[in-house]
Design a protein around this motif. Structure first.
Motif, PDB file in Angstrom:
ATOM      1  N   SER A  59      -1.973  19.118 -11.813  1.00 58.97           N
ATOM      2  CA  SER A  59      -2.834  18.203 -12.918  1.00 58.97           C
ATOM      3  C   SER A  59      -4.310  18.372 -12.662  1.00 58.97           C
ATOM      4  O   SER A  59      -4.818  18.451 -11.579  1.00 58.97           O
ATOM      5  CB  SER A  59      -2.457  16.694 -12.510  1.00 58.97           C
ATOM      6  OG  SER A  59      -1.143  16.293 -13.236  1.00 58.97           O
ATOM      7  N   THR A  66       1.800  18.231 -17.748  1.00 52.53           N
ATOM      8  CA  THR A  66       1.662  17.213 -17.127  1.00 52.53           C
ATOM      9  C   THR A  66       0.418  16.264 -17.581  1.00 52.53           C
ATOM     10  O   THR A  66      -0.419  16.664 -18.440  1.00 52.53           O
ATOM     11  CB  THR A  66       1.130  17.675 -15.643  1.00 52.53           C
ATOM     12  OG1 THR A  66       0.071  18.773 -15.651  1.00 52.53           O
ATOM     13  CG2 THR A  66       2.328  18.341 -15.028  1.00 52.53           C
ATOM     14  N   LEU A  73       1.767  17.062  -5.527  1.00 53.99           N
ATOM     15  CA  LEU A  73       0.902  16.921  -6.388  1.00 53.99           C
ATOM     16  C   LEU A  73      -0.235  17.692  -6.103  1.00 53.99           C
ATOM     17  O   LEU A  73      -0.991  17.259  -5.140  1.00 53.99           O
ATOM     18  CB  LEU A  73       0.693  15.536  -6.932  1.00 53.99           C
ATOM     19  CG  LEU A  73      -0.381  15.164  -7.670  1.00 53.99           C
ATOM     20  CD1 LEU A  73       0.056  15.702  -9.135  1.00 53.99           C
ATOM     21  CD2 LEU A  73      -0.622  13.644  -8.029  1.00 53.99           C
ATOM     22  N   ILE A 105      -0.021  14.704  -1.745  1.00 49.09           N
ATOM     23  CA  ILE A 105      -1.174  14.797  -2.584  1.00 49.09           C
ATOM     24  C   ILE A 105      -2.112  15.809  -2.098  1.00 49.09           C
ATOM     25  O   ILE A 105      -2.884  15.416  -0.995  1.00 49.09           O
ATOM     26  CB  ILE A 105      -1.758  13.661  -3.099  1.00 49.09           C
ATOM     27  CG1 ILE A 105      -0.666  12.671  -3.826  1.00 49.09           C
ATOM     28  CG2 ILE A 105      -2.894  14.071  -4.130  1.00 49.09           C
ATOM     29  CD1 ILE A 105      -1.236  11.311  -4.176  1.00 49.09           C
ATOM     30  N   TYR A 108       5.651  10.479 -10.698  1.00 48.53           N
ATOM     31  CA  TYR A 108       6.454  11.698 -10.145  1.00 48.53           C
ATOM     32  C   TYR A 108       7.049  11.044  -8.775  1.00 48.53           C
ATOM     33  O   TYR A 108       7.663  12.098  -8.128  1.00 48.53           O
ATOM     34  CB  TYR A 108       5.541  12.831 -10.023  1.00 48.53           C
ATOM     35  CG  TYR A 108       5.297  13.440 -11.538  1.00 48.53           C
ATOM     36  CD1 TYR A 108       6.388  14.226 -12.070  1.00 48.53           C
ATOM     37  CD2 TYR A 108       4.151  13.517 -11.693  1.00 48.53           C
ATOM     38  CE1 TYR A 108       6.035  14.802 -13.301  1.00 48.53           C
ATOM     39  CE2 TYR A 108       3.848  13.860 -13.183  1.00 48.53           C
ATOM     40  CZ  TYR A 108       4.727  14.859 -13.849  1.00 48.53           C
ATOM     41  OH  TYR A 108       4.507  15.393 -15.095  1.00 48.53           O
ATOM     42  N   ILE A 159       5.762  10.745  -5.940  1.00 52.34           N
ATOM     43  CA  ILE A 159       5.253  11.721  -4.831  1.00 52.34           C
ATOM     44  C   ILE A 159       4.313  10.828  -3.845  1.00 52.34           C
ATOM     45  O   ILE A 159       3.531  10.043  -4.384  1.00 52.34           O
ATOM     46  CB  ILE A 159       4.114  12.768  -5.444  1.00 52.34           C
ATOM     47  CG1 ILE A 159       5.352  14.060  -6.392  1.00 52.34           C
ATOM     48  CG2 ILE A 159       3.579  13.618  -4.515  1.00 52.34           C
ATOM     49  CD1 ILE A 159       4.561  14.766  -7.157  1.00 52.34           C
ATOM     50  N   HIS A 168       6.073  22.206  -7.750  1.00 55.39           N
ATOM     51  CA  HIS A 168       5.110  21.335  -7.418  1.00 55.39           C
ATOM     52  C   HIS A 168       4.592  20.986  -9.062  1.00 55.39           C
ATOM     53  O   HIS A 168       4.629  21.414  -9.756  1.00 55.39           O
ATOM     54  CB  HIS A 168       4.240  21.900  -6.640  1.00 55.39           C
ATOM     55  CG  HIS A 168       4.732  22.646  -5.338  1.00 55.39           C
ATOM     56  ND1 HIS A 168       5.079  21.638  -4.364  1.00 55.39           N
ATOM     57  CD2 HIS A 168       4.979  23.778  -4.850  1.00 55.39           C
ATOM     58  CE1 HIS A 168       5.649  22.375  -3.374  1.00 55.39           C
ATOM     59  NE2 HIS A 168       5.522  23.786  -3.680  1.00 55.39           N
ATOM     60  N   ILE A 169       3.771  19.775  -8.669  1.00 55.30           N
ATOM     61  CA  ILE A 169       3.080  19.045  -9.987  1.00 55.30           C
ATOM     62  C   ILE A 169       1.531  19.899 -10.000  1.00 55.30           C
ATOM     63  O   ILE A 169       0.889  19.485  -9.025  1.00 55.30           O
ATOM     64  CB  ILE A 169       3.174  17.810  -9.915  1.00 55.30           C
ATOM     65  CG1 ILE A 169       4.854  17.215 -10.082  1.00 55.30           C
ATOM     66  CG2 ILE A 169       2.551  17.282 -11.279  1.00 55.30           C
ATOM     67  CD1 ILE A 169       5.729  17.736 -11.212  1.00 55.30           C
ATOM     68  N   ALA A 216       0.790  10.312  -9.500  1.00 52.22           N
ATOM     69  CA  ALA A 216       1.695  10.424  -8.129  1.00 52.22           C
ATOM     70  C   ALA A 216       2.596   9.356  -8.341  1.00 52.22           C
ATOM     71  O   ALA A 216       3.990   9.655  -8.122  1.00 52.22           O
ATOM     72  CB  ALA A 216       0.755  10.283  -6.841  1.00 52.22           C
TER      73      ALA A 216
END
Length: 270
Positions: free
Chosen positions: A40, A61, A5, A214, A207, A209, A37-38, A204
């Motif tokens: 945000s 997201t 994240l 992070i 998702y 994670i 990967h995320i 997080a």
């Protein structure tokens, strides 16, 4: 590599000094999303003047606004992991007592979809992306709801500490005061306990994670808890010295020289 994240502050971090997302930054973030990967945004800005960047980056997201007071997903109105922390209306109205301080240029109470102001100052070019006409005068007659935050914009960053002390002395533990500097020095007042790490933690969790996965990027004191909380907290080269103390790493370049894109390219071996 585990899915990460990547939580991004906007001003002074993702944006350059003229509030733009460069093509280099956009390209790197796209590559990371393509890898799974995320990405945000976690910003002190309200959504009303951060949605342009959200759309420019083609995000789907969740986003953290108001320094953590509002976590939501603009692309999914039914997203049930979100939250909203508001301030007392009476407390917000009482902030007008600061209006006689010659160093205070603007007092702005913000809700999720509205803004109420006292003063004519425009802090930065896209503060009113849809024009000043969207704002209302801040008064007990116009502000009828509990707002999300109150922003107090000052002449210089050096004046912030004196006004912050005044706010804390008067309101004590009922509020949190977050600051940022640059060309639009601001004290943002939010509900007690509110900070960006709250929203990043919520995203997080959604998702699945882990905290160690992070990555958080920031440059000012309002990023402190987020940088400290992240498994890998990175502060920009142009960042606040107090923030650099808790960072796991620093970028080699500033926000205006594609520091974020440069760091991510090297970290992920793009």
């Amino acid at each position: 590599m585990n899915r990460k994240l990547i939580a991004l502050d906007l001003d002074g971090t993702t944006l350059n000094d003229v509030q733009q997302i460069t093509s280099e930054t956009h390209s790197v973030l796209n590559k990371l999303r393509d890898q799974g990967h995320i990405v945000s945004i976690a910003t002190g800005r309200p959504f009303r003047n951060s949605h342009y960047y959200y759309k420019q980056l083609e995000m789907t997201t969740p986003i953290v606004n108001f320094n953590g007071a509002w976590c939501h997903n603009p692309s999914d109105k039914d997203w049930d992991y979100g939250y909203h922390k508001s301030l007392s209306r009476d407390l917000a109205i009482s902030m007008l007592s600061l209006k006689d301080d010659p160093e205070v240029q603007l007092i702005a109470a913000e809700s999720r979809d509205g803004i109420y102001v006292h003063g004519d100052y425009v802090p930065y070019p896209d503060f009113f992306p849809d024009g000043v006409k969207v704002s209302k005068q801040l008064s007990s007659e116009t502000l009828l709801i509990d707002p999300t935050s109150v922003g107090v914009f000052t002449n210089t960053q050096q004046n912030q500490s004196k006004i912050e002390e005044r706010i804390i002395k008067h309101y004590g533990e009922a509020v949190e005061v977050r600051t940022w500097g640059g060309f639009a020095p601001c004290l943002e007042i939010v509900a007690a306990g509110v900070q960006k790490a709250m929203g990043v933690e919520r995203i997080a969790s959604y998702y699945n994670i882990d905290r160690k996965d992070i990555l958080a990027f920031g440059d000012e004191e309002n990023d402190y808890e987020m940088i400290q909380y992240a498994g890998h907290g990175v502060v920009m080269k142009n960042g606040n010295d107090k923030l650099k103390v808790v960072a796991d790493d620093l970028t080699g370049k500033t926000n205006h020289d594609n520091g974020l894109a440069d760091y991510l390219t090297n970290y992920f071996n793009l």
